[in-house]
Design an enzyme around this catalytic site. Structure first.
Site, PDB file in Angstrom:
ATOM      1  N   ARG A   1      -2.708 -46.743   0.915  1.00  0.00           N
ATOM      2  CA  ARG A   1      -4.054 -46.745   0.679  1.00  0.00           C
ATOM      3  C   ARG A   1      -5.098 -46.670   1.523  1.00  0.00           C
ATOM      4  O   ARG A   1      -4.984 -47.462   2.757  1.00  0.00           O
ATOM      5  CB  ARG A   1      -4.524 -47.530  -0.251  1.00  0.00           C
ATOM      6  CG  ARG A   1      -3.572 -47.575  -1.697  1.00  0.00           C
ATOM      7  CD  ARG A   1      -3.947 -48.583  -2.814  1.00  0.00           C
ATOM      8  NE  ARG A   1      -4.110 -50.110  -2.187  1.00  0.00           N
ATOM      9  CZ  ARG A   1      -4.842 -50.987  -2.772  1.00  0.00           C
ATOM     10  NH1 ARG A   1      -6.175 -50.530  -3.534  1.00  0.00           N
ATOM     11  NH2 ARG A   1      -4.958 -52.092  -2.150  1.00  0.00           N
TER      12      ARG A   1
ATOM     13  N   SER B   1       1.847 -55.364   4.862  1.00  0.00           N
ATOM     14  CA  SER B   1       2.752 -56.251   3.839  1.00  0.00           C
ATOM     15  C   SER B   1       4.201 -56.268   4.198  1.00  0.00           C
ATOM     16  O   SER B   1       5.243 -56.109   3.624  1.00  0.00           O
ATOM     17  CB  SER B   1       2.744 -55.603   2.304  1.00  0.00           C
ATOM     18  OG  SER B   1       1.183 -55.865   1.916  1.00  0.00           O
TER      19      SER B   1
ATOM     20  N   ASP C   1      -1.715 -59.620   1.920  1.00  0.00           N
ATOM     21  CA  ASP C   1      -2.202 -59.656   0.506  1.00  0.00           C
ATOM     22  C   ASP C   1      -2.979 -60.900   0.077  1.00  0.00           C
ATOM     23  O   ASP C   1      -4.369 -60.642  -0.348  1.00  0.00           O
ATOM     24  CB  ASP C   1      -1.273 -59.197  -0.669  1.00  0.00           C
ATOM     25  CG  ASP C   1      -0.312 -58.088  -0.329  1.00  0.00           C
ATOM     26  OD1 ASP C   1      -0.183 -57.861   0.923  1.00  0.00           O
ATOM     27  OD2 ASP C   1      -0.034 -57.354  -1.409  1.00  0.00           O
TER      28      ASP C   1
END
Length: 501
Positions: free
Chosen positions: A109, A179, A232
């Protein structure tokens, strides 16, 4: 002769009736024995998952001790207690437009966040932002680092171009959520330890992830600086702190689980001499790997761990995260099916690992229809067990409840373990000697993100119940769990703002 025939018929009927009665009684006795076996399976499972408050407090103490050990030396604990080099969290005064990239798996994203310099006290939805999502082409997952990051940089370039005339602005600042396992070297650099989630780009391992992205941005002619490289949990803490300055920790509890928190720099013994302007640093616990003999482990947990791709690893995560809860339920139902015919013939689907996803388990658990229609539907659609009797469906709901209750209560113990380590549990901390009565408890906010908490009502209720039981009502009222959304996107952009040049 007629009388003899009648007597013979009567005797035959009596014998037949006795035989049928014996069969019925025998069937009932066998049925009761089988039902008793199923009840015993449930009882043993309940006992194995027991989370009395005394036990939870032992888990709290173990978590705090392991945190202390992980901060004292590398490899000193199952908790990695990784330094993030983030010591300057967003506080609501940031102004300007910032960007974030999130590479978390087969999709990535790109976000643009507009900040007006005033903290929003209501919710993260008030942060003005735009987002675009793109799949990573399959071939790039095993190609070269240049190919992968050139693709990402090109997508960012297209995203920026849509701004119109404003796209020729001064240098932009970008936060990058990556991640995958990384050894952090600074707030804006980190070395890739290994790939997961289907990626296998050999020439990337051992290289600085942020530098690879920065080089690609330069090749594409973009004046964009990678100012923060985070995971995150750190992004969630940043977003929580932006909205509420009392936020001291963040928990991710969805498919996987992790936690991070603000630690005093002088408590990080393994990095003596490290100095920060704030005197604090965010520590990434990687708490999914926490382990203690006080954790209530059953034969189903042992079997799941043994058959997993990472045995003897992520023990805490395998008890509390969404990835695994549904499969623990499946294993218990399978055992019940082996012990009796309550669910009919054993379905081959009961032997398939992870076939029952946790959202479907939650749907069964929270089924409040009189005949448990949702439970029947899931049993039929997922396990191909048609027409399960109502008492079998009730047994499934009970199994879901045992699994979820244990998970929620253990997650609460983990949170209190963090609070104990930093002296926010009312006890004065891991080495504190003051009693609860002679301390003034500070307002303490924990940012929490993930579908298991935000979407699974009973899990959330069990977590809150245990939190209050462990801390006591007087202390618990000072601890606030605040749901955040998109820490890995908006939170990372906020960190880019905090660390902008």
């Amino acid at each position: 002769m007629g009388r003899t025939v009648l007597v013979g018929l009567a005797l035959s009927v009596a014998v037949t009736t006795c035989a049928v009665a014996a069969l019925v009684v025998g069937k009932r006795v066998r049925g009761r024995k089988k039902w008793k076996k199923v009840v015993n399976v449930l009882r043993e499972f309940e006992e194995g998952c027991e989370t009395r408050v005394e036990r939870l407090k032992q888990v709290v103490d173990a978590m705090a001790v392991e945190m202390h050990a992980g901060l004292a030396s590398e490899g000193g604990s199952k908790l990695k207690m990784l330094l993030t080099f983030v010591d300057n969290l967003p506080n609501g005064t940031e102004r300007g437009t910032y960007y974030a990239l999130h590479l978390g798996g087969t999709n990535f994203r790109v976000l643009r966040v507009h900040l007006g310099g005033q903290r929003s006290s209501i919710s993260e939805h008030e942060v003005e932002h735009e987002v675009e999502r793109q799949p990573i082409p399959q071939h790039l997952m095993t190609s070269t680092s240049e190919d992968l990051f050139d693709f990402i940089a090109s997508s960012l370039k297209e995203f920026i171009a849509k701004e119109g005339d404003g796209s020729k602005a001064d240098r932009r600042e970008l936060g990058f959520t990556f991640s995958f396992p990384v050894k952090q070297m600074s707030v804006s650099s980190g070395i890739l330890i290994k790939w997961t989630k289907g990626f296998s780009i050999v020439n990337m391992v051992g290289r600085d992830v942020a530098a690879c992205l920065q080089d690609a941005l330069t090749r594409k002619g973009l004046d964009v600086r990678v100012s923060a490289l985070v995971n995150d949990a750190v992004g969630t803490l940043a977003l929580g702190h932006y909205h509420d300055a009392d936020t001291v920790a963040a928990i991710i509890i969805g498919t996987g689980t992790n936690a991070c928190y603000l630690e005093r720099i002088d408590s990080i013994i393994k990095s003596q001499g490290l100095v920060t302007a704030s005197g604090r640093m965010v520590v990434n616990m990687e708490w999914g790997n926490f382990w203690s003999s006080h954790l209530p482990r059953t034969v189903y947990d042992i079997d799941l761990d043994f058959e997993s791709p990472n045995p003897n690893d992520q023990g805490f995560e395998k008890m509390i995260s969404g990835m695994y809860l549904g499969d623990i339920v499946r294993r218990v139902i399978l055992r019940m099916s082996l012990e009796s015919d309550l669910f009919g013939p054993i379905s081959p689907n009961l032997l398939v690992p992870f076939i029952l996803r946790t959202p479907l388990m939650a749907a069964m658990h929270e089924d409040d229809s009189p005949d448990l229609r949702e439970v029947a539907r899931v049993l039929n659609d997922i396990f191909e067990i048609p027409d399960a009797p109502l008492k079998a469906r009730k047994m499934v709901v009970k199994v879901c409840d045992v699994v979820t209750r244990r998970a929620g209560r253990l997650a609460a113990a983990g949170i209190v373990g963090i609070l104990k380590k930093i002296g926010r549990d009312g006890s004065g901390g891991i080495t504190g000697g003051r009693s609860r009565n002679d301390m003034k408890m500070k307002r303490t906010v924990v940012a929490i993100e993930g579908g298991l908490y935000s979407s699974y009502t009973l899990f959330k209720e069990y977590l809150h119940e245990a939190l209050e039981q462990i801390l006591g009502e007087d202390i618990a009222k000072h601890v606030i769990l605040k749901v955040t959304e998109d820490g890995s996107g908006i939170g990372t952009a906020l960190l880019a703002a905090s660390y902008s040049s």
